[in-house]
Design a protein around this motif. Structure first.
Motif, short mmCIF file in Angstrom:
data_model
loop_
_atom_site.label_atom_id
_atom_site.label_comp_id
_atom_site.label_asym_id
_atom_site.label_seq_id
_atom_site.Cartn_x
_atom_site.Cartn_y
_atom_site.Cartn_z
N ARG A 86 0.86 -1.19 0.00
CA ARG A 86 0.00 0.00 0.00
C ARG A 86 0.89 1.23 0.00
NH1 ARG A 86 -5.18 0.60 0.28
NH2 ARG A 86 -6.17 2.47 1.12
N VAL A 87 0.90 1.95 -1.12
CA VAL A 87 1.81 3.08 -1.34
C VAL A 87 1.00 4.37 -1.29
CG1 VAL A 87 3.44 4.16 -2.91
CG2 VAL A 87 3.35 1.65 -2.72
N THR A 88 1.48 5.32 -0.50
CA THR A 88 0.87 6.65 -0.44
C THR A 88 1.66 7.59 -1.35
OG1 THR A 88 0.12 6.28 1.84
CG2 THR A 88 0.24 8.56 1.05
N PRO A 91 1.08 14.46 -2.60
CA PRO A 91 -0.07 15.22 -3.09
C PRO A 91 0.30 16.14 -4.25
CG PRO A 91 0.77 16.20 -1.08
CD PRO A 91 1.56 14.95 -1.29
N THR A 104 -5.51 16.06 -1.69
CA THR A 104 -5.40 15.01 -0.68
C THR A 104 -4.45 13.93 -1.16
OG1 THR A 104 -7.68 15.44 -0.01
CG2 THR A 104 -6.72 13.35 0.70
N PRO A 105 -3.54 13.45 -0.34
CA PRO A 105 -2.65 12.37 -0.77
C PRO A 105 -3.43 11.15 -1.23
CG PRO A 105 -1.88 13.35 1.27
CD PRO A 105 -3.25 13.93 1.03
N LEU A 106 -2.92 10.47 -2.22
CA LEU A 106 -3.59 9.32 -2.82
C LEU A 106 -2.89 8.04 -2.38
CD1 LEU A 106 -3.98 10.76 -6.43
CD2 LEU A 106 -5.68 10.76 -4.60
N THR A 107 -3.70 6.99 -2.23
CA THR A 107 -3.16 5.70 -1.81
C THR A 107 -3.50 4.66 -2.87
OG1 THR A 107 -3.46 6.30 0.51
CG2 THR A 107 -3.14 3.96 0.01
N ASP A 109 -2.78 0.44 -4.02
CA ASP A 109 -2.24 -0.89 -3.73
C ASP A 109 -1.41 -1.35 -4.91
OD1 ASP A 109 -3.39 -1.10 -1.23
OD2 ASP A 109 -5.29 -1.86 -2.04
#
Length: 781
Positions: A86-88, A91, A104-107, A109
């Motif tokens: 799971r990589v963040t 932004p 907003t930061p995106l996450t 898989d």
């Protein structure tokens, strides 16, 4: 499409896929709404092993809820990462007018890659440098056309040789290939390696320029074996465009000549002192950034010397990110007075696109000591004069082949012979029906023919072949003698006499019956006579058509208009006074009013030669020789400047067009006249002679057309000065041959300000159009 959050004057929102694969591309979408009419700047920080492969931003104006202007920007970012799990993602950041908004930061898989799939991406962009937008440029400003080829680890390992890049056609620009950029050492390992092809472009004209897609080809083996076959792939980039505009009019110096870039100027003299009348070379050196090759020549003003233009030298450097170069200009200064003199500073205004402002480069002033001497000015020295023509003769008449009646006569000449042949066939057809066929009809009739009808048909058949045979044969001359005179053999003539005797006996016998064998024998004898006798030769009284006698009278040239003669005389007087420029202008005016006057063109060439204008001298002499190919005086003068080669554009055959055309016409008409008149059959050699004359006439007509084309001046040009022929229509083209002043060549296609010219000796190349004087031009510029 994507929801938008509005925060004060700037709002941003982003979206990412739920899952992705390690080291394979996936897309991120971002949308920004901002106040005003300026698009915001959108960035995606590349941290945590994130690699941006491609970016696409599109903006469109809108109105917000209060009716105020706003800008809506959508972007697509193609990225990849080597991380798994799971990589963040960092932004997105939008910036405009000091305001900043973060999404907003995106996450995501990220799954590990299951197979080793080769991936190759290609994109094309424009880079104006220093953060400037590349969609709008100034004419002469550099913009880099960049094609990035991105390969993942699988593609790098299987690729046996570098991809092949095919650049597109780039209209209205001057291009230079740049050295590849220095690789940037990054911490960590990236999924994709980037290979860049860069080319510096300089717009030449204002307007919109569209660069079509570039093509990239590469090959990958089908297996890991060294001998494996390869599969070829082809990728195409997107097209790019930009708008070129002229430098602004505001603040433009009055002496601005179009130099764009950043320029520094310096000056030097080839010597620190000299003497009156001895020339010295002044060199101005321009060093700068930009398209130095197209920098115009500076303007200098020195009141104490005569100035003549010299050479130009250019060197370009494309090893750095910005194209730089050096250009030197030479002038030849001939001092006209003594003392301590000086060359004042030379101004060179230019427009700097990086600062979007005008600037001026100044050279230092130079001192020059001139000693006294006797000055022989070239302006007052007497030039060597060639003899000129003092009487203007009438204009040369147009070639016969340029008249419509000439070709009409050629077309009508075969008509009498054709009519004669048609009428002769009709007579032969009618005669066959009344003699030979009648005899055959009598022999095939059911009832035996009467002796008298058979005798009459037999004699008519013989008379058709031997006209001397009459109805009273053999009362006057025996039949056998007449037939032998006509070429019939002794046996056939004797047999004909026997048949005629038997027919006479049957005709005058009381029974009046004809033996059937006699009918067959009569047919056989008539056929034998027809095969053995000589063809009849009718008399002149049997001519079926007449032929009009065509008199070819050359139109006598009328007298020259008084104004032309007076202008020509004024030119002769100016030439005698050594006013060669005035004489050339007056002779050119005479030639323009009387374009087929040989003397006007010849004198124009002599006047131009006296004033040192080799190009116009060749123009005048070439025009004179093409009007009169037998003018040995003009031919000798042309040979001094450019010795002619057979087949070369400058070569003029020493054969008048009208003489060849008249000879061909005479042979053509006489040959068809001989074929039309039946009396010529009395001489057995005239028919072959007529055929030979027709063949010679056809060759003469072909020669007439070739000579007329050779005498034409359309499509020909004279080289104004000694220059190198280029292999492409640009200053950076390689020199393929050398051309000297006064050479005549065939002018071909034209591309912009360049023209292709072909000279003798298989020399061909590109020259500036201003360096070629069209042969159909006037005698002065």
């Amino acid at each position: 499409m994507i929801g938008l959050l509005l925060v004060a004057q700037l709002g941003i929102v982003a979206r990412a896929p739920d899952t992705a694969t390690s080291c394979l591309p996936f897309e991120l979408a971002v949308a920004v709404r901002s106040a005003g009419t300026t698009p915001p700047r959108i960035e995606l920080p590349t941290i945590g092993g994130l690699q941006v492969l491609r970016t696409s931003l599109v903006s469109r104006p809108e109105l917000d809820a209060q009716g105020r202007p706003a800008m809506f920007t959508e972007g697509t970012f193609v990225v990849t990462t080597g991380a798994t799990g799971r990589v963040t993602l960092p932004p997105f950041v939008a910036t405009i007018a000091g305001a900043t908004a973060r999404a907003t930061p995106l996450t995501v898989d990220v799954r590990p890659a299951e197979n080793n799939t080769p991936v190759v991406l290609v994109r094309s962009t424009l880079d104006a440098g220093r953060g400037q937008p590349a969609d709008t440029l100034y004419v002469g400003q550099q913009v880099d056309y960049v094609v990035d080829v991105q390969l993942n680890d699988a593609a790098r390992q299987r690729l046996r040789h570098n991809p092949t890049f095919f650049p597109p056609e780039m209209p209205a620009v001057l291009a230079y290939d740049l050295a590849p950029p220095v690789p940037v050492v990054r911490a960590g390992r990236l999924c994709f390696e980037t290979l860049s092809y860069r080319r510096a472009l300089f717009p030449l004209f204002p307007g919109t320029t569209v660069i079509p897609p570039a093509t990239l080809t590469y090959s990958l083996p089908l297996s890991t074996s060294f001998f494996s076959r390869e599969e070829s792939f082809e990728l195409r980039t997107d097209s790019v465009r930009f708008v070129a505009v002229e430098p602004p009019a505001a603040g433009r110096p009055a002496d601005f000549a179009g130099a764009v870039g950043r320029v520094a100027a310096s000056a030097r003299l080839s010597a620190g002192d000299g003497r009156m009348g001895d020339p010295v070379v002044l060199t101005i050196r321009l060093v700068g950034t930009g398209n130095v090759k197209l920098l115009p020549r500076p303007i200098i003003s020195v009141d104490w010397a005569a100035i003549a233009l010299g050479d130009e030298r250019v060197s370009m450097d494309t090893t750095a990110a910005r194209v730089t170069g050096t250009k030197e200009f030479d002038w030849l200064l001939t001092p006209r007075r003594a003392g301590r003199l000086g060359v004042p500073p030379v101004r060179y205004p230019f427009f700097d696109p990086a600062r979007r402002a005008y600037d001026v480069a100044l050279t230092d002033s130079l001192a020059f000591d001139v000693a006294s001497a006797t000055l022989a000015s070239a302006d007052t020295a007497s030039a060597s004069r060639l003899p000129i023509r003092r009487v203007l003769r009438p204009e040369r008449s147009l070639p016969l082949s340029s008249h419509g009646w000439y070709w009409a006569l050629l077309a009508l000449a075969p008509a009498p012979a054709a009519l004669r042949r048609v009428l002769a066939r009709r007579r032969r057809r009618a005669s066959t029906q009344t003699a030979v066929r009648r005899l055959r009809t009598l022999g095939t009739a059911r009832r035996p023919p009467s002796p008298r009808d058979l005798r009459r048909a037999f004699l008519d058949a013989l008379r058709e072949r031997v006209p001397a045979v009459g109805a009273d044969v053999p009362a006057r001359v025996p039949l056998g003698r007449l037939l032998r005179r006509a070429g019939v053999t002794e046996d056939t003539a004797h047999a004909a006499e026997i048949v005629l005797g038997r027919l006479d006996a049957a005709a005058f016998s009381p029974a009046g019956v004809v033996d059937s064998t006699l009918v067959t024998r009569a047919l056989e004898i008539a056929a034998s006579v027809d095969a053995e006798a000589v063809r009849p030769m009718p008399s002149r009284g049997e001519l079926t058509t007449g032929l009009a006698v065509v008199l070819l009278v050359a139109a006598s040239a009328g007298g020259m208009p008084d104004a032309v003669v007076r202008t020509f005389g004024e030119g002769v007087q100016a030439y005698d006074r050594a006013e060669f420029a005035t004489a050339q202008r007056l002779f050119a005016r005479s030639a323009a009013r009387a374009p087929r006057a040989v003397d006007a063109w010849a004198n124009l060439g002599s006047a131009a030669w006296a004033r040192g204008d080799t190009a116009h001298a060749m123009l005048g002499w070439q025009r004179a020789l093409r009007l009169d190919p037998l003018d040995d005086d003009v031919r000798d003068r042309l040979a001094v400047v450019q010795p002619p080669l057979l087949g070369a554009p400058a070569y003029v055959p020493p054969v008048p067009v009208s003489a060849v055309a008249l000879t061909a016409l005479a042979l053509w008409v006489v040959a068809w006249l001989a074929l039309a008149l039946r009396v010529v059959r009395r001489t057995p050699y005239l028919r072959p002679l007529a055929g030979g004359a027709l063949a010679v006439a056809v060759v003469g007509l072909a020669a007439t057309l070739e000579l007329q084309e050779r005498a034409s001046v359309r499509g020909l040009g004279v080289v104004r000065g000694s220059r190198d022929l280029r292999d492409s229509p640009s200053l950076d083209g390689a020199a393929v041959a050398a051309a000297t002043a006064g050479e005549v060549g065939s002018v071909g296609v034209r591309e912009g300000v360049w023209v292709r010219i072909a000279l003798d000796g298989a020399r061909a190349g590109w020259l500036p159009a201003a360096a070629v004087l069209p042969l159909d031009a006037a005698g002065v510029d």
